[in-house]
Design a protein around this motif. Structure first.
Motif, PDB file in Angstrom:
ATOM      1  N   HIS A  71       0.862  -1.188   0.000  1.00  0.00           N
ATOM      2  CA  HIS A  71       0.000   0.000   0.000  1.00  0.00           C
ATOM      3  C   HIS A  71       0.896   1.236   0.000  1.00  0.00           C
ATOM      4  CE1 HIS A  71      -2.943   2.989   0.839  1.00  0.00           C
ATOM      5  NE2 HIS A  71      -3.915   2.118   1.031  1.00  0.00           N
ATOM      6  N   HIS A 120      -7.529   7.037  -7.395  1.00  0.00           N
ATOM      7  CA  HIS A 120      -8.766   7.469  -6.749  1.00  0.00           C
ATOM      8  C   HIS A 120      -9.862   7.567  -7.807  1.00  0.00           C
ATOM      9  CE1 HIS A 120      -6.407   9.783  -3.387  1.00  0.00           C
ATOM     10  NE2 HIS A 120      -6.484   8.490  -3.154  1.00  0.00           N
ATOM     11  N   GLU A 167      -7.411  15.267   1.239  1.00  0.00           N
ATOM     12  CA  GLU A 167      -6.732  14.200   0.532  1.00  0.00           C
ATOM     13  C   GLU A 167      -6.297  14.631  -0.855  1.00  0.00           C
ATOM     14  OE1 GLU A 167      -6.224  10.944   2.949  1.00  0.00           O
ATOM     15  OE2 GLU A 167      -6.101  10.709   0.794  1.00  0.00           O
ATOM     16  N   GLY A 213      -8.678   3.993  -4.032  1.00  0.00           N
ATOM     17  CA  GLY A 213      -9.212   4.782  -2.921  1.00  0.00           C
ATOM     18  C   GLY A 213     -10.367   5.658  -3.371  1.00  0.00           C
ATOM     19  N   CYS A 270      -9.729   1.298  -0.321  1.00  0.00           N
ATOM     20  CA  CYS A 270      -9.291   2.257   0.687  1.00  0.00           C
ATOM     21  C   CYS A 270     -10.251   3.447   0.670  1.00  0.00           C
ATOM     22  CB  CYS A 270      -7.894   2.716   0.257  1.00  0.00           C
ATOM     23  SG  CYS A 270      -6.984   3.636   1.466  1.00  0.00           S
ATOM     24  N   VAL A 271     -10.494   4.029   1.815  1.00  0.00           N
ATOM     25  CA  VAL A 271     -11.431   5.152   1.834  1.00  0.00           C
ATOM     26  C   VAL A 271     -10.934   6.219   2.801  1.00  0.00           C
ATOM     27  CG1 VAL A 271     -12.940   4.179   3.635  1.00  0.00           C
ATOM     28  CG2 VAL A 271     -13.920   5.711   1.942  1.00  0.00           C
ATOM     29  N   THR A 325      -8.903   6.061   6.236  1.00  0.00           N
ATOM     30  CA  THR A 325      -8.266   7.298   6.713  1.00  0.00           C
ATOM     31  C   THR A 325      -9.341   8.214   7.296  1.00  0.00           C
ATOM     32  OG1 THR A 325      -6.503   7.198   5.085  1.00  0.00           O
ATOM     33  CG2 THR A 325      -6.980   9.362   6.008  1.00  0.00           C
ATOM     34  N   LYS A 351      -5.552   5.129   9.401  1.00  0.00           N
ATOM     35  CA  LYS A 351      -4.563   6.204   9.300  1.00  0.00           C
ATOM     36  C   LYS A 351      -5.302   7.488   9.643  1.00  0.00           C
ATOM     37  CE  LYS A 351      -3.190   7.367   5.029  1.00  0.00           C
ATOM     38  NZ  LYS A 351      -3.814   8.680   4.807  1.00  0.00           N
ATOM     39  N   MET A 402       3.577   9.410   8.831  1.00  0.00           N
ATOM     40  CA  MET A 402       3.693   9.349   7.375  1.00  0.00           C
ATOM     41  C   MET A 402       4.307  10.664   6.909  1.00  0.00           C
ATOM     42  SD  MET A 402       0.675   9.046   4.532  1.00  0.00           S
ATOM     43  CE  MET A 402       1.090   8.927   2.786  1.00  0.00           C
ATOM     44  N   CYS A 440       3.219  11.760   2.042  1.00  0.00           N
ATOM     45  CA  CYS A 440       1.919  12.107   1.461  1.00  0.00           C
ATOM     46  C   CYS A 440       2.083  13.200   0.400  1.00  0.00           C
ATOM     47  CB  CYS A 440       0.985  12.603   2.564  1.00  0.00           C
ATOM     48  SG  CYS A 440      -0.588  13.191   1.928  1.00  0.00           S
ATOM     49  N   GLN A 499      -0.739  14.775  -0.918  1.00  0.00           N
ATOM     50  CA  GLN A 499      -1.997  15.525  -0.950  1.00  0.00           C
ATOM     51  C   GLN A 499      -2.647  15.411  -2.336  1.00  0.00           C
ATOM     52  OE1 GLN A 499       0.187  18.850   1.190  1.00  0.00           O
ATOM     53  NE2 GLN A 499      -1.858  19.105   2.018  1.00  0.00           N
ATOM     54  N   LEU A 516       2.520   7.851  -6.155  1.00  0.00           N
ATOM     55  CA  LEU A 516       2.337   9.097  -5.411  1.00  0.00           C
ATOM     56  C   LEU A 516       3.289  10.128  -6.020  1.00  0.00           C
ATOM     57  CD1 LEU A 516       2.136   8.039  -1.652  1.00  0.00           C
ATOM     58  CD2 LEU A 516       0.396   7.944  -3.431  1.00  0.00           C
TER      59      LEU A 516
HETATM   60 FE1  CLF Z   1      -5.990   7.287  -1.465  1.00  0.00          FE
HETATM   61 FE2  CLF Z   1      -5.746   8.081   0.951  1.00  0.00          FE
HETATM   62 FE3  CLF Z   1      -6.186   5.563   0.466  1.00  0.00          FE
HETATM   63 FE4  CLF Z   1      -3.848   6.622  -0.088  1.00  0.00          FE
HETATM   64  S1  CLF Z   1      -4.123   8.774  -0.805  1.00  0.00           S
HETATM   65  S2  CLF Z   1      -7.574   7.191   0.041  1.00  0.00           S
HETATM   66  S3  CLF Z   1      -4.744   6.371   1.939  1.00  0.00           S
HETATM   67  S4  CLF Z   1      -5.071   5.354  -1.437  1.00  0.00           S
HETATM   68 FE5  CLF Z   1      -2.013   8.803   0.342  1.00  0.00          FE
HETATM   69 FE6  CLF Z   1      -2.663  10.697  -1.295  1.00  0.00          FE
HETATM   70 FE7  CLF Z   1      -1.677  11.321   1.057  1.00  0.00          FE
HETATM   71 FE8  CLF Z   1      -4.046  10.282   0.868  1.00  0.00          FE
HETATM   72  S5  CLF Z   1      -0.622  10.229  -0.568  1.00  0.00           S
HETATM   73  S6  CLF Z   1      -3.442  12.216   0.041  1.00  0.00           S
HETATM   74  S7  CLF Z   1      -2.463   9.701   2.292  1.00  0.00           S
END
Ligand code: CLF
Ligand code: SF4
Length: 496
Positions: free
Chosen positions: A43, A58, A81, A114, A145-146, A169, A222, A293, A296, A298, A307
């Motif tokens: 992940h 996403h 996010e 996600g 993932c959500v 999250t 998270k 973390m 990230c 964003q 990412l």
């Molecule tokens: Fe997407 Fe968020 Fe799941 Fe990751 S993102 S729903 S946990 S699959 Fe990741 Fe993007 Fe940062 Fe979010 S880098 S914004 S933490």
């Protein structure tokens, strides 16, 4: 098998890291049970190491939101996010499933789907759960993932568990309603709009309840927090402690994005964002209590790819319509690619454990000060030309080893002949973005930026092209130490 997507050129040199930890989540999470390690190891958000190899996507199926945050303008992606930018297309669940299958077939390293906006996924439960329901049937090799603000979370925990969603999250910016009242002007609760402190108190209660319910079921949680200087900067240490005590797995403190042109309340009111040093200081302060973390990006609510990259424009609905997807064949290919990556990661770990091919860490006692170094890389090796970098990864090297501490966004300095005239101003911005870094490592760099970086006190270094990042950073730190460039202040010596 295709090369993994990060690999623009073959890796020239392999080796373990002298640091022992290198800031990789794999090592930081060595204490975890096999079961949890399996859940996080591919992940990209839950494992820092995995984010060099595995991609996420996403799908923007959730347009509505049940709260208002002062850092959000609905015209833009969810700032929890995402970086601000309009979502190109809001999708129906059927369209989202089709897009996911197309991306999965094209990017075999995409392991996680996600739902993160553009509103709140759990304020749009039918669309969110219909998407998850279809995907868990049609693409069982993808992790779901959500990300949510948490207001509707307690009511959705059963449904989340039913769809086998084991990564959730929650954005928790505060546990004190007085702080919350400065962040959330209102919430929509039981068919009524509720304002101010009362609204914040309900939201906080729901978030905490949802967190407890999820962790009680073994679902990995998270917590994302937006760092808002002067509002919750002091308070977030307490948040970190509390969410850890309730079983959250990882804490992601992100900087507030408050550009006036995004039309958010904070943006218009001139609320400032934190600078990189403030963000790092808070993350360091929280780290004693919590896994933090730091990688990230964003992401947009419709992001696709590793990412830090966005391949969304390759998968617009009209382009997907023209694709011929054989998902059964894609699943086999995906499994093969993942096996290849896993073998590479296992070999890397074994090499680390055996100590073979390791660059010696010369300083084993507190001598020499820590140094921040920026690295132009996509994936685990230094493979980007300085002029082409759109972001720099930042590592802190010290006698303790190498630790990943964040990233800095940049504009590519050299984007081709037509834009070369803009190069100078872009370079100035990049130098500003690299504030606090003493070295920048890249695969190559031109004569002009070299001079300007040096003049700004940042030493360019192209000698470690195609080498694993942590090894190269450690080697440069050792060179600086040997050259007598890392004398500590008397105060720092006392602290060490
Ligand atoms: Fe997407 Fe968020 Fe799941 Fe990751 S993102 S729903 S946990 S699959 Fe990741 Fe993007 Fe940062 Fe979010 S880098 S914004 S933490
Ligand atoms: Fe915007 Fe997300 Fe806050 Fe809702 S939860 S207001 S979509 S930032």
């Amino acid at each position: 098998m295709d090369l993994p997507i990060y690999q623009e050129e073959p890796v020239a040199k392999k080796g373990g890291c002298s640091a022992g930890s290198c800031g990789s989540t794999d090592d930081q999470l060595g204490h975890l049970s096999d079961d949890i390690r399996k859940k996080v190891q591919d992940h990209p958000c839950y494992s820092e190491e995995a984010h060099h190899y595995f991609a996420r996507m996403h799908v923007a199926v959730a347009p509505a939101c049940n709260i208002q945050c002062h850092y959000c303008n609905r015209k833009y992606d969810c700032a929890n996010e995402s970086r601000p930018g309009v979502v190109s297309e809001v999708l129906t669940p059927d369209q989202a499933v089709k897009k996911t299958m197309a991306v999965a077939a094209t990017i075999p390293q995409m392991t996680v789907l996600g739902i993160a906006g553009p509103g709140d996924p759990l304020a749009n439960p039918e669309k969110t759960f219909e998407t998850f329901r279809q995907l868990s049937e049609k693409a069982p090799d993808i992790k779901l993932c959500v990300s949510t603000n948490g207001l509707a979370l307690p009511d959705c925990v059963d449904e989340l568990a039913k769809h086998n969603i084991d990564h959730v999250t929650i954005t928790i910016n505060c546990i004190d309603p007085d702080v919350g009242a400065q962040i959330y002007p209102w919430i929509f609760w039981k068919n009524k709009r509720i304002y101010g402190r009362e609204a914040a108190a309900i939201l906080i209660e729901q978030q905490q309840k949802g967190l407890e319910m999820l962790t009680a079921r073994g679902i990995l949680v998270k917590v994302n927090s937006v760092l808002i200087p002067g509002v919750n900067d002091q308070h977030l240490k307490e948040v970190s402690k509390v969410v850890k005590a309730k079983g959250a797995f990882l804490h992601n403190v992100m900087p507030l994005i408050a550009e006036a042109e995004h039309g958010t309340f904070y943006g218009v009111m001139g609320q400032r964002s934190p600078n990189p040093a403030e963000l790092k200081d808070l993350q360091d302060a929280c780290e004693g209590d919590m896994n933090m973390m730091r990688h990230c990006r964003q992401c947009r609510a419709d992001a696709v790819g590793l990412l830090g990259e966005d391949r969304g424009s390759e998968f617009t609905l009209d382009k997907i319509d023209e694709m011929n997807i054989d998902y059964a064949a894609a699943m086999e290919f995906r499994a093969e690619v993942r096996k290849g990556i896993q073998a590479e990661l296992d070999a890397k770990r074994a090499e680390k454990e055996s100590g073979d091919n390791v660059v010696a860490l010369e300083a084993t006692e507190p001598k020499g000060r820590p140094v921040l170094m920026a690295v132009a890389a996509k994936g685990p090796v230094i493979n980007i030309h300085f002029g082409h970098a759109k972001e720099f990864l930042v590592y802190e090297a010290s006698y303790k080893g190498v630790k990943f501490v964040g990233h800095r966004k940049a504009e590519a300095y050299c984007a081709g002949d037509e834009t070369c005239g803009d190069g100078e101003s872009i370079l100035g911005k990049t130098i500003k973005a690299l504030e606090g870094c003493e070295v920048v490592l890249c695969s190559k760099i031109g004569y002009e930026p070299w001079g300007e970086l040096e003049a700004a006190g940042i030493q360019p270094n192209g000698e470690h092209a195609m080498e694993p990042i942590e090894e190269a950073v450690m080697a440069v730190w050792n060179e600086m130490l040997a050259a007598g460039k890392l004398a500590q202040s008397a105060e720092a010596k006392k602290r060490a």
